[in-house]
Design an enzyme around this catalytic site. Sequence first.
Site, mmCIF file in Angstrom:
data_model
loop_
_atom_site.group_PDB
_atom_site.id
_atom_site.type_symbol
_atom_site.label_atom_id
_atom_site.label_comp_id
_atom_site.label_asym_id
_atom_site.label_seq_id
_atom_site.Cartn_x
_atom_site.Cartn_y
_atom_site.Cartn_z
ATOM 1 N N ASN A 9 0.689 -1.068 0.052
ATOM 2 C CA ASN A 9 0.032 0.100 -0.066
ATOM 3 C C ASN A 9 0.852 1.262 0.062
ATOM 4 O OD1 ASN A 9 -1.792 1.994 0.571
ATOM 5 N ND2 ASN A 9 -2.271 1.543 2.769
ATOM 6 N N HIS A 95 -9.398 1.173 5.353
ATOM 7 C CA HIS A 95 -8.016 1.337 5.945
ATOM 8 C C HIS A 95 -8.286 2.432 7.184
ATOM 9 C CE1 HIS A 95 -4.041 2.647 6.636
ATOM 10 N NE2 HIS A 95 -3.674 1.446 6.160
ATOM 11 N N GLU A 97 -6.601 4.832 8.199
ATOM 12 C CA GLU A 97 -6.377 6.072 7.709
ATOM 13 C C GLU A 97 -7.684 6.792 7.174
ATOM 14 O OE1 GLU A 97 -2.842 5.658 5.728
ATOM 15 O OE2 GLU A 97 -1.971 5.234 7.297
ATOM 16 N N GLU A 167 -4.940 -4.774 10.881
ATOM 17 C CA GLU A 167 -3.800 -3.806 11.295
ATOM 18 C C GLU A 167 -3.929 -3.089 12.345
ATOM 19 O OE1 GLU A 167 -2.140 -2.620 6.913
ATOM 20 O OE2 GLU A 167 -3.751 -1.226 7.254
ATOM 21 N N GLY A 173 3.002 2.466 10.659
ATOM 22 C CA GLY A 173 3.903 3.686 10.431
ATOM 23 C C GLY A 173 4.698 4.138 11.640
ATOM 24 N N SER A 211 3.973 -1.953 10.268
ATOM 25 C CA SER A 211 5.308 -2.150 10.455
ATOM 26 C C SER A 211 5.944 -3.241 10.117
ATOM 27 C CB SER A 211 5.706 -1.475 11.970
ATOM 28 O OG SER A 211 5.270 -0.378 12.095
HETATM 29 P P1 PGA Z 1 3.232 0.357 7.584
HETATM 30 O O1 PGA Z 1 1.631 0.731 6.874
HETATM 31 O O2 PGA Z 1 3.699 -0.895 6.882
HETATM 32 O O3 PGA Z 1 3.919 1.499 6.922
HETATM 33 O O4 PGA Z 1 3.117 0.365 8.974
HETATM 34 C C1 PGA Z 1 0.746 -0.508 6.880
HETATM 35 C C2 PGA Z 1 -0.420 -0.003 6.516
HETATM 36 O O5 PGA Z 1 -1.077 1.131 6.723
HETATM 37 O O6 PGA Z 1 -0.976 -0.665 5.497
#
Ligand code: PGA
Length: 252
Positions: A9, A95, A97, A167, A173, A211
């Site tokens: 992603n 997601h 976000e 997640e 992140g 991560s």
């Molecule tokens: P990340 O993001 O691997 O940078 O933690 C994962 C995601 O949001 O799908």
Amino acid sequence: MRRKIVAGNWKMNGSKDLAEKLVGYVRSESESLDNGVEVVIIPPAIYVRDVVEQAADTLAVGVQNVGQWQSGAFTGEISAEMVKDQGCTFALVGHSERRQIFGESDDMVAAKVERLVSCGLTAVVCVGETLEEREAGRAEAVVAAQVKHGLASVAADQWSRIVVAYEPVWAIGTGKTATAEDAQTMHASIRKVLAGIGAPAESISLLYGGSVKADNAAALFAEPDIDGGLIGGASLKDKDFVSICRSMPAGT
Ligand code: PGA
């Protein structure tokens, strides 16, 4: 046997140049992958066409979001039909976000899932708890509710198009990964929830995201209920992403 999937992603990162160079590299490396993993590239929608061309039927391509309607006066939105028309076979839905920054509700997630699977696309439905919810001991309940609501409209013959990505919000992140053991516990719990809503739980792929890096992917993928990964930051680094794809054990 469940589908094994590693999806990158890109979020709102990348460029036309990255679409050419990184995808070209991942495509050529993926030709020697012998572990049965499906590699999916999920760039910003504006680069989907460039990625589809580079992927040349070797890699799958997806979008990060889709509109919940079929068509009409929805400025700025992209429909599931359009996504399919451009050669994508996957889409992320819900997601964290999108949920946190854009206020995407479980009802919206359910509507988007419905549009995607009706068009024959694979919906990667993202679920996960915040740190506060985990610390309050509510992680499993929060995730169970997201799974149940988000998948409420899936018909019996559409489950093969559903993938769930766990997640934990606190791991995205941040460099903090759930331990393989904690991720496995949640995945097993999600599988029970799926069985409880009448889904063929044993055949649905469950991805872990948050991560995931080249050095922790193998431990996560070795767990019995972790069928792959949704990769953010590390999917923008060609060698790291390929290394994650190679971390999937063969024949599980
Ligand atoms: P990340 O993001 O691997 O940078 O933690 C994962 C995601 O949001 O799908």
